[in-house]
Design an enzyme around this catalytic site. Structure first.
Site, PDB file in Angstrom:
ATOM      1  N   GLY A 201       0.790  -1.223   0.000  1.00 54.36           N
ATOM      2  CA  GLY A 201       0.000   0.000   0.000  1.00 54.36           C
ATOM      3  C   GLY A 201       0.819   1.267   0.000  1.00 54.36           C
ATOM      4  N   LEU A 227      -4.446  -5.565  -4.700  1.00 55.77           N
ATOM      5  CA  LEU A 227      -3.365  -4.581  -4.617  1.00 55.77           C
ATOM      6  C   LEU A 227      -2.035  -5.192  -4.143  1.00 55.77           C
ATOM      7  CD1 LEU A 227      -2.628  -1.530  -4.837  1.00 55.77           C
ATOM      8  CD2 LEU A 227      -3.145  -1.371  -2.389  1.00 55.77           C
ATOM      9  N   ASP A 228      -0.978  -4.983  -4.928  1.00 60.47           N
ATOM     10  CA  ASP A 228       0.388  -5.406  -4.566  1.00 60.47           C
ATOM     11  C   ASP A 228       0.486  -6.897  -4.284  1.00 60.47           C
ATOM     12  OD1 ASP A 228       1.165  -2.765  -4.816  1.00 60.47           O
ATOM     13  OD2 ASP A 228       0.896  -2.332  -2.694  1.00 60.47           O
ATOM     14  N   ALA A 229      -0.396  -7.677  -4.886  1.00 63.26           N
ATOM     15  CA  ALA A 229      -0.423  -9.111  -4.582  1.00 63.26           C
ATOM     16  C   ALA A 229      -0.198  -9.984  -5.812  1.00 63.26           C
ATOM     17  CB  ALA A 229      -1.748  -9.471  -3.920  1.00 63.26           C
TER      18      ALA A 229
END
Lengths: 284, 284, 284, 284
Positions: A201, A227-229
């Protein structure tokens, strides 16, 4: 460079390598690269093979069809065939920070990469002069939460008109919508300025500073809807100490981010990445 | 080696270094090490100073009192004074895995560290023969959730009898109770087999494997009552690839863990760590 | 940023730090950075101190004289005083390769560095368009062994006219003459594409390939009259394998070279390097 | 673990992989590992293949003969076949320093390595108590320049009696004679405490200190008759600074040496190293 590259994965079984290399050899292809890997946990076979087409008996436009008929259907293979002569077309997304932008431009201008970059997209005017230095069209879409639904389709239309194959988010500070992600599956590359999954994040350097870590990292990954995964392509870290302020972390991180992102883009350009179940197989 | 070491921190103000070095110099101490650091965000001054006591005018047993009266009280300093001649006494806690144990024993036996290790504590019998090789008493407390309240006080009594200064958890797989943590504040050193704050808690290598990271890490930290959240002393990482199984991660991680833990213990033994607000200042 | 920076070294003796910090404090300077180091082998004291000049009692143009009279002469100090407001002026020397050039330009253009780059000098026309993109005058001196004695004085005259403080050789493939080296002692920074002292001289990547090393390196150093033997500022390495061709080494090395060179230049710009007896002290 | 491992290299030609994997598959072997590499400069093909023998049609003691007749002779292959069930037998040579010794013992005792260590040889008595802790016979040959011709044949006789397959020099500070090297070609593994080819010969840390490098290294290599010039197996480096004394370099280097040596030994034990023209191919 009249070569074909085959990337595939399928359930593992005995004899696959023999069968696949045989397909190239008996049809007068000369294999110049072969790497394969078996994931014994997932019982999945992964392969990358590159061969010269000069004397290959199957015409280029028929290779995919033949391969599908003769092997892929039989073995439940997921495969893609690339040709060296077709330069991938990349869209570069930027915001205000320039370090990743310049690192990519330097490689592009010096001819290090086999790629076309027909356009740059940003949500800010800041890097327009920099982009113009390199003679690349610069398009601004001033995205906000409110106008995203209106502007993103225009962006996607522009990408389509330019026959964009994949997108690189070079510290582009906007979240990409599901529609665009689904239009470019495993073809949007992001750089996140932390050692994921730590510090997901916003403001990861601030998070790292507060936690008091002794190394900071950067992670390049394919963008997925979470997100960011997405599947991680490349990561690296650099040592910091208690003496480093948040600004020092930001500065040290820049070198990390640009190198990690560029290495990930390079692997993608070389067709050396296979994504499977949110992880990547990266061929050497 | 008749030296004193002063570790301190206090609110920053002009003239502190001058005043403190002057204290040593005018009293005929010879400063052989000085490192200081100002955290401009916290407005906090940190210092480590070592000096020879041979001609020092203040008797050793009075230094702390004099320093407190003359400087510490005035400047709201937190300080500790150590003497090189007093070897710290360390308790080693182990479970079943031996890699960190042997790395520490090898340094201890070779005389690399200025430390006494009067006892080893474990919740299993497994490493008893290994401990006996090095002639160190080995005590087993077969801790479970149910008997912890009963057995831990016995452990603490044993530590007290042995005048233990600090504890090293060398892959000791039990959670330490609050009572013991509070009895040894910033004096219990743990090794966690991940790059914290990624993969807190159980089975971090399995978590890393599932997430598909490209580097695995190890983190040594002081134990606090919040799990895996204490001040970080040392971290390092090693590169892995898609070819590595969970067992490969575990094996590669062992080298990382043992080196990271031993380096953290060494810094602690050299009195080069100051913890402040859940972060550490590590002097060179 | 009305700060002064003092860099010095002298024979070690007790009380130096106290005396020097006192000099700033009693004259109403506010020390914002202090780092010192004693080389006990050479019995030499090194220090870097930065302080705010706003209320400093000694006028800026007199500081050097006062310091020399009151301290430096007495203690046989070698010292230099820099002022934050005076931007160093750097000449960039390039040949044909652009990776170091772009890395430096990106930092310069983004305002990361406190420096002026009034000119670029090359022995080839290749990077003229790239230099013009950034609006920096580009001068070509087509140096050969035969005309060096004629052209180098012209180069040095140009440097003089531009008040150049220091020179960065960004993969400039010419050997600098003794005259120029002596005119810029410890002010010419080179990048050598090996882990010095391994692979001195020409074609280090070819040498590395032939030797079969598992890591390649890059080294930034001050230029002295002995080839590749000057004081080392910064070094780093990257892992390679038997799969890497010479061309792969060259490509992987580029990222290393540009980062190592830029970090060395940054340390120089921050006045954090002291060279002593062919070695460097690098302050944090 | 009833597996066979084939290591080979030969002049490259099309169809080799297909032919070789086919050999295993048609004879009911199940390939569980395959890695190959083509050196396009040397036009040489390298391969490592491991397969299960349970249903393999060719009896174990005949595999080598069959493979030679059917493939190796035809393709000018150099090959070796290993069987998982045959534990390699290793002789450990030590002098006075114990860090590499303990690192190897810790792995051996913990069962991390598939190896037998029937004896330890030294030129000093120092590590006898340490060896006896692990119950391994310790033989001292007090070698000097004068008695080497007399004692080394006795050493070699002892190695022969113990059916030693390969030798590990764990900071053994003697030069091995040509006779012994020729008796164990590419089967004597040394650790040199520098980043070779920098600092060949005696006292590399002193050399590194004098040169003022910013990283120190360690190199594990096969011993050849030219000092410190054999094929490199593994290298690594660690960052140092001007603050590190020679003693600091020696201490920091120890961790590097032991890990680099143990990793090299492990690769050797896994039969993952092929040496060709003074370089190594290391399979993953």
């Amino acid at each position: 460079m009249n070569n074909a590259i085959l990337l595939l994965h399928c359930p593992d079984k005995p004899g696959l390598i023999s069968e696949l290399t045989n397909f190239i050899t008996v049809n007068n292809g000369n294999i110049i690269y072969l790497d394969q890997y078996v994931d014994h946990t997932e019982e999945q076979f992964f392969m990358r093979m590159e061969w010269e087409l000069d004397k290959f008996l199957i015409p280029r436009e028929k290779i995919s069809e033949y391969f599908n008929t003769l092997y892929a259907a039989k073995h439940q293979m997921q495969f893609t065939i690339f040709f060296r002569e077709q330069k991938p077309r990349m869209a570069l997304f930027v915001s205000k920070m320039s370090h990743c932008f310049y690192d990519i431009m330097a490689r592009y201008t010096a001819g290090e990469w086999d790629v076309e970059i027909p356009l740059i997209i940003s949500n800010h005017e800041d890097l327009r002069p920099a982009a113009e230095r390199f003679g690349i069209p610069y398009h601004v879409f001033p995205l906000t939460k409110d106008n995203k639904h209106e502007l993103e389709p225009q962006e996607m239309e522009l990408l389509k008109q330019n026959n964009i194959d994949f997108i690189v988010l070079a510290r582009y500070m906007q979240i990409i919508s599901e529609d665009m992600i689904n239009a470019y599956p495993q073809r949007i590359i992001n750089i996140h300025h932390s050692f994921l999954p730590a510090f997901i994040g916003a403001k990861p350097y601030h998070q790292a500073y507060t936690r008091g870590v002794k190394l900071i990292g950067a992670t390049s990954h394919y963008v997925t809807t979470e997100l960011d995964a997405g599947p991680i392509i490349e990561q690296d870290v650099v040592r910091i100490s208690h003496k480093d302020t948040i600004q020092d972390l930001i500065n040290k991180g820049k070198d990390l981010e640009k190198i990690v992102l560029s290495h990930a883009v390079q692997k993608h350009l070389e067709h050396k990445i296979l994504a499977f179940k949110n992880k990547t197989v990266i061929f050497n």
